[in-house]
Scaffold this active site. Structure first.
Site, PDB file in Angstrom:
ATOM      1  N   CYS A 278       0.780  -1.243   0.000  1.00 49.55           N
ATOM      2  CA  CYS A 278       0.000   0.000   0.000  1.00 49.55           C
ATOM      3  C   CYS A 278       0.806   1.283   0.000  1.00 49.55           C
ATOM      4  O   CYS A 278       0.505   2.200  -0.762  1.00 49.55           O
ATOM      5  CB  CYS A 278      -0.939   0.017   1.199  1.00 49.55           C
ATOM      6  SG  CYS A 278      -2.214  -1.219   1.076  1.00 49.55           S
TER       7      CYS A 278
HETATM    8  C1  UDX Z   1      -0.623  -0.430   5.683  1.00 45.05           C
HETATM    9  C2  UDX Z   1      -1.537   0.394   6.586  1.00 45.05           C
HETATM   10  O1  UDX Z   1      -1.135   0.216   7.962  1.00 45.05           O
HETATM   11  C3  UDX Z   1      -2.995   0.010   6.388  1.00 45.05           C
HETATM   12  O2  UDX Z   1      -3.839   0.864   7.160  1.00 45.05           O
HETATM   13  C4  UDX Z   1      -3.358   0.145   4.913  1.00 45.05           C
HETATM   14  O3  UDX Z   1      -4.703  -0.227   4.679  1.00 45.05           O
HETATM   15  C5  UDX Z   1      -2.401  -0.706   4.061  1.00 45.05           C
HETATM   16  O4  UDX Z   1      -1.038  -0.319   4.330  1.00 45.05           O
HETATM   17  P1  UDX Z   1       0.492  -2.849   5.743  1.00 45.05           P
HETATM   18  O5  UDX Z   1       1.166  -2.467   4.475  1.00 45.05           O
HETATM   19  O6  UDX Z   1      -0.155  -4.171   5.858  1.00 45.05           O
HETATM   20  O7  UDX Z   1      -0.659  -1.778   6.114  1.00 45.05           O
HETATM   21  O8  UDX Z   1       1.612  -2.776   6.878  1.00 45.05           O
HETATM   22  P2  UDX Z   1       2.047  -1.852   8.095  1.00 45.05           P
HETATM   23  O9  UDX Z   1       1.978  -2.667   9.316  1.00 45.05           O
HETATM   24  O10 UDX Z   1       1.348  -0.563   8.103  1.00 45.05           O
HETATM   25  O11 UDX Z   1       3.610  -1.616   7.750  1.00 45.05           O
HETATM   26  C6  UDX Z   1       4.028  -1.043   6.528  1.00 45.05           C
HETATM   27  C7  UDX Z   1       5.536  -0.914   6.469  1.00 45.05           C
HETATM   28  O12 UDX Z   1       5.992   0.126   7.337  1.00 45.05           O
HETATM   29  C8  UDX Z   1       6.316  -2.168   6.870  1.00 45.05           C
HETATM   30  O13 UDX Z   1       7.370  -2.377   5.945  1.00 45.05           O
HETATM   31  C9  UDX Z   1       6.889  -1.822   8.227  1.00 45.05           C
HETATM   32  O14 UDX Z   1       8.114  -2.469   8.494  1.00 45.05           O
HETATM   33  C10 UDX Z   1       7.100  -0.329   8.089  1.00 45.05           C
HETATM   34  N1  UDX Z   1       7.114   0.386   9.382  1.00 45.05           N
HETATM   35  C11 UDX Z   1       5.984   0.421  10.152  1.00 45.05           C
HETATM   36  C12 UDX Z   1       8.276   1.046   9.784  1.00 45.05           C
HETATM   37  O15 UDX Z   1       9.309   1.029   9.090  1.00 45.05           O
HETATM   38  N2  UDX Z   1       8.249   1.726  10.976  1.00 45.05           N
HETATM   39  C13 UDX Z   1       7.137   1.778  11.771  1.00 45.05           C
HETATM   40  O16 UDX Z   1       7.200   2.427  12.825  1.00 45.05           O
HETATM   41  C14 UDX Z   1       5.968   1.108  11.349  1.00 45.05           C
END
Ligand code: UDX
Length: 452
Positions: A278
Site C-alpha cells: 500500500c
Molecule cells: C498499511 C496500513 O497500515 C494500512 O492501514 C493500509 O490499509 C495498508 O497499508 P500494511 O502495508 O499491511 O498496512 O503494513 P504496516 O503494518 O502498516 O507496515 C508497513 C511498512 O511500514 C512495513 O514495511 C513496516 O516495516 C514499516 N514500518 C511500520 C516502519 O518502518 N516503521 C514503523 O514504525 C511502522
C-alpha cells in the site's frame, strides 16, 4: 439472517476478510472472482492465502453459518442476487507510478450490466483505494451509462475506504477506529450506515461513523497512508540526525516525541524503511494524481526519497563497520516487508540487495521464516536462500537484520559469533539491546552511533 445481502467483487485479502466477517454475523455474502480454483477453495471453506484468523472464521462459517458465504466465478449473478455490492478490486501501480484503475473499470461495467435487468434499488460501495473522482466519474458514470439507471433513484453509491493492515485484517475489520462513509446522496449513506449499525452493534459506541462526499472519503484513505509513510520517513530522517551525534539513540528520541498526545508513538520506528502493497503504491498514486491537476507534491517526494535512501544508508554503515564488502559473504536476516507475512511487495530487502549488487557485492544469502519462496520469485538468483538462521550466518562476514521476526529477536551476540566468519552485525530494525550487542561484537544500528 440480516435483511441485506452483499456481493463482494474481488477476493483479495480485503475482499475475502470482509466477506468472511460479514458472513460470520449472519449476513448473506456472495463473493466473486474470475479464478475458478480460488472460488472452489472458498466454497470448500479453505482460505486461498494466509491471513491471521481467516481460516478459523471460514471453519466457523462452515460449522455454524453454512450457506452464508458463497463464491461465484462471475460477478453479474452475484450482483443480481444481492442488495449491496462492494468493489474490493486491486488498484495496482502502473509503470509510470500512477494508479491502474482497469480492474475497477471492468467491475463497474459488470455492475452496470447486472443492474440493467434489476428493478430493485441497489447500493454500490467502492472499498478499493481510488484517486479522488473515481467513484463518481468512473464507477457511477459507467454504471449509469451501461444500466440506463439513475444514480440516487435506482442505485446508490458510496465510497468507504478500508484501513486494514496485513496480518491484522480480521482484527481490524471487527475493531475499526472509525467508519468513513463517502456518499453520493443521503439515501446511499444511510443505507450503508444502517448496514454497519447491524454489523458492529455495540462497537459503534467507541467508533464514530463519519459521513462526507465521495471525493473526501477517497482522499481520507490517501491522507492516512501518506501520513503513516511520512511518520516513518520522518523517524528515519531523525535517525540520520541521531547518528550525527554520538550516544544519541533514535529509539529514545522518538519515544520522547511520541509521548506528546498530539503525535503518539506509533509508526515512529526508524529502520530500513517501509514496504508492502500500500504505502508506495498509494503515496505514488496520489502524488501522480496531484501532478495531473498541476500540483507538485514536495512532501511526498521527500517521503519516498528518504525511504529509498535508507537501503543505501544501511549498506553505508555496514561498510563503515566492516570495510568494503565486495568479495565478502553477506547475510540478510528477514526478507518479507514485515513480520507475520510472506509478502515481498516493495520489501526493503529488495532495495538492500540491489544496493549491494550495485557495489559489486554478489555473495549474498537471505533467510526468512516465511518468505523464502516469495522472495525467490521476486529476486530469483540475485541471492541464495538459506533454510535456517545458522545456514544464513555460516561463513558470513556481515549480517543485516532486515525484518523483525520473533526468532531473530531471541538471538544473542554469541549466536552471531559462533556462526559467522566475522561477526559484523547491522540492526536495521532496532530489535537488539544496543549496549549489550555493541559491547560484544562489531555492531551498528540505525539511529545510533557511539563514542569510540
Ligand atoms: C498499511 C496500513 O497500515 C494500512 O492501514 C493500509 O490499509 C495498508 O497499508 P500494511 O502495508 O499491511 O498496512 O503494513 P504496516 O503494518 O502498516 O507496515 C508497513 C511498512 O511500514 C512495513 O514495511 C513496516 O516495516 C514499516 N514500518 C511500520 C516502519 O518502518 N516503521 C514503523 O514504525 C511502522
Amino acid at each position: 439472517m440480516y435483511k441485506y445481502s452483499v456481493s463482494i467483487l474481488g477476493t483479495g485479502f480485503i475482499g475475502l476478510c470482509s466477506a468472511a466477517c460479514f458472513a460470520q454475523k449472519e449476513i448473506k455474502v456472495i463473493a466473486s472472482t474470475h479464478d475458478e480454483k480460488k472460488a472452489k477453495l472458498i466454497n470448500d471453506g479453505i482460505a486461498p492465502f494466509f491471513e491471521a484468523n481467516l481460516q478459523e472464521i471460514l471453519d466457523e462459517i462452515k460449522a455454524k453459518n453454512q450457506g452464508m458465504l458463497q463464491c461465484l466465478t462471475g460477478s453479474i449473478d452475484a450482483i443480481a442476487a444481492t442488495d449491496i455490492s462492494m468493489i474490493t478490486q486491486g488498484t495496482p501501480m502502473r509503470a509510470d507510478k500512477s494508479i491502474d484503475l482497469s480492474f475497477i473499470e471492468t467491475t463497474a461495467k459488470e455492475i452496470g450490466m447486472a443492474l440493467k435487468n434489476k428493478d430493485k434499488y441497489h447500493l454500490v460501495v467502492v472499498r478499493s483505494t481510488v484517486v479522488p473522482g473515481t467513484s463518481r466519474n468512473l464507477v457511477g458514470r459507467l454504471i449509469t451509462e451501461i444500466s440506463g439507471k439513475i444514480p440516487g433513484k435506482d442505485f446508490g453509491l458510496c465510497m468507504q475506504p478500508e484501513f486494514l493492515a496485513e496480518g491484522r485484517s480480521i482484527e481490524d475489520t471487527f475493531n475499526p477506529d472509525r467508519i468513513i462513509i463517502g456518499e453520493f446522496d443521503e439515501k446511499s449513506g444511510s443505507m450503508l450506515q444502517e448496514f454497519y449499525e447491524y454489523f458492529y452493534g455495540e462497537h459503534l459506541k467507541n467508533c464514530p461513523i463519519m459521513r462526507m462526499n465521495l471525493e473526501s472519503a477517497e482522499l481520507v484513505k490517501y491522507g492516512n497512508n501518506s501520513l503513516l509513510s511520512t511518520k516513518i520517513s520522518y523517524a528515519n530522517e531523525f535517525a540520520n540526525f541521531a547518528e550525527l551525534v554520538p550516544n544519541v539513540d533514535i529509539v529514545q528520541v522518538m519515544k520522547g516525541v511520541g509521548l506528546d498526545y498530539r503525535i503518539n508513538s506509533r509508526f515512529l520506528g526508524a529502520g530500513v524503511g517501509f514496504g508492502g502493497s500500500c504505502f508506495h503504491k498509494d503515496v505514488n498514486a496520489i502524488k501522480a494524481w496531484a501532478k495531473t491537476k498541476g500540483y507538485t507534491s514536495r512532501l511526498l517526494e521527500a517521503v519516498l526519497g528518504i525511504n529509498d535512501d535508507q537501503a543505501i544508508h544501511v549498506v553505508d554503515i555496514a561498510e563503515e563497520l566492516a570495510g568494503t564488502l565486495a568479495g565478502k559473504r553477506i547475510s540478510l536476516l528477514g526478507l518479507a516487508f514485515k513480520p507475520g507475512t510472506d509478502d515481498m511487495r516493495e520489501a526493503a530487502s529488495i532495495r538492500v540487495v540491489d544496493e549491494l549488487l550495485k557495489r559489486g557485492i554478489k555473495d549474498i544469502v537471505g533467510y526468512d521464516p516465511k518468505a523464502n519462496e516469495t522472495a525467490e520469485r521476486e529476486m530469483g538468483k540475485k541471492i541464495e536462500y538459506a533454510t535456517s538462521i545458522e545456514a544464513a550466518l555460516k561463513d558470513s562476514e556481515c549480517a543485516f537484520l532486515i525484518t523483525e521476526w520473533d526468532e531473530f529477536k531471541s538471538l544473542s551476540p554469541d549466536d552471531f559469533k559462533k556462526h559467522m566468519k566475522t561477526p559484523n552485525l547491522i540492526d536495521g530494525r532496532r530489535i537488539y539491546d544496543y549496549d549489550t550487542f555493541h559491547a560484544a561484537l562489531p555492531f551498528r544500528a540505525i539511529g545510533r552511533t557511539d563514542l569510540k
